[in-house]
Write an enzyme that holds these catalytic residues in place. Sequence first.
Site, short mmCIF file in Angstrom:
data_model
loop_
_atom_site.label_atom_id
_atom_site.label_comp_id
_atom_site.label_asym_id
_atom_site.label_seq_id
_atom_site.Cartn_x
_atom_site.Cartn_y
_atom_site.Cartn_z
N PHE A 1 -7.38 5.14 5.17
CA PHE A 1 -7.04 4.07 6.12
C PHE A 1 -8.29 3.55 6.82
O PHE A 1 -8.22 3.04 7.93
CB PHE A 1 -6.04 4.57 7.15
CG PHE A 1 -4.76 5.09 6.56
CD1 PHE A 1 -3.83 4.22 6.02
CD2 PHE A 1 -4.49 6.46 6.51
CE1 PHE A 1 -2.64 4.67 5.48
CE2 PHE A 1 -3.31 6.93 5.96
CZ PHE A 1 -2.38 6.04 5.44
N THR B 1 0.82 -1.21 0.00
CA THR B 1 0.00 0.00 0.00
C THR B 1 0.86 1.26 0.00
O THR B 1 0.57 2.22 -0.73
CB THR B 1 -0.94 0.02 1.22
OG1 THR B 1 -0.17 -0.19 2.41
CG2 THR B 1 -1.98 -1.08 1.12
N CYS C 1 -6.95 1.66 10.24
CA CYS C 1 -5.67 0.96 10.07
C CYS C 1 -4.72 1.31 11.21
O CYS C 1 -4.41 2.48 11.44
CB CYS C 1 -5.04 1.34 8.74
SG CYS C 1 -3.38 0.70 8.51
#
Length: 450
Positions: A391, A268, A398
């Site tokens: 996120f 990512t 996250c």
Amino acid sequence: MPDPVSVPLTTRPLGVLESYRAARRNILEIIPLAALHQPMISGRTGPQRWHMLMSPLAIRRVLLEAVENYPKSEATKSILKPAIGNSLFIAEGADWRWQRRAVAPAFSARNVAALTPVMTRAAEASARRIAPLARPGRAVNLLDQMVAATFDVISDVCFGADGGLDRAEVHGALEAYIDQAARVSVLDVLGLPSWLPRPARVGAARSLTRMQADADAAITRRRQHGPGTDMDLLDLLLDAADPETGRTMTTEELRENLLTFIVAGHETTALTLSWALYLCAFDPEIQSAARMEAQEVLGARPAGAGDVAALPLTRQIVEETLRLYPAGGFLSRTARAADRLGDAEIRPGDTVMIPVYALHRHRGLWDRPDAFHPARFDGRSKIDRYQFLPFSDGPRICIGASFAMQEAVVILATLLTRFRFAAIRGRAPKPVMILTLRPEGGVWLEVTPV
């Protein structure tokens, strides 16, 4: 100036077969064009009812207020569970809560700062790898370079520089698994349960066996011999315990979570950096301003933890990149119980989707939504947190978000002080989402020394 590349969204309803083909080709192609204008869209694909949310209020309910009612979808679990087990990313309910409580201290601001020297070394190493390729007229695939840089970071952070793992093997096994297993199955489109086997995923999971055994062996060695000279995530997780119950992680749970951080934490960030370099090449004026900022702060040295606060434009470029090309461009949940979101009646078993790619380009939420305009993040408080979800958000945001932001700023600022990046006519990357939003074919730019 024209806008950066985007994905044409669908203008008509798709049937089961069309949805299946589109999702295997590029998940973004199943998003209706109306998602750029409306707060919510509901529909049905075969027997499966679904709802797409672009309303920050409805998204807030799903991700925060009623999070227990909206677990991750069966398709998401089916894709990832063979690789990362019942780790923090997949676990639900009490199983998720104890893991989150145990792991959270490892990602404290203090520990992220302590791990930043790994990012600095990787940024310097990346600059050294790029330097021999940097000359006028030569095309360089920056995606490959950023994958190498971020894999250096995450493998050092997770297992240490002497972790005993074959990094090429780990990287190759994970890439092969994702390539084979991440594409949507027709069973996913029909909303059938994850216990029904998807043959491609069953076969792909076998490729992970050796890597998982090697990771278990590395964890066992660390348990026996203790930490090395430099702290890493494995040390932090070996010491981690749920503050409420005292529960610690087994070797299998440690491995599953470390592999989660490798899968989620390296690709990512590599994608974000690749897209950021494309956008800097797309807008040389912004690139020049960011270079000047970085050079004033860094001179000729690579960036470190203490520099990030002094690099606001670089951070804004990263945030704007995450808006235009979010690596997690599509979130999917399955409703457990009846609910109401806006005007939509939600039934148990309904699929509730948040098309982050469309949310980040919504005409009612953003000014000049398709434009590359990093300054929109100068004054972040003006942006509703549930309209910007690089996120995710809520309790399941996250856990490595601050780590990823720090890493991206450190590497991007370091590279901008050393090189100029220029677009190559006819080589604009195509955004394609399978599991993550990738630039199909890579990000090819001309790179020259500053």
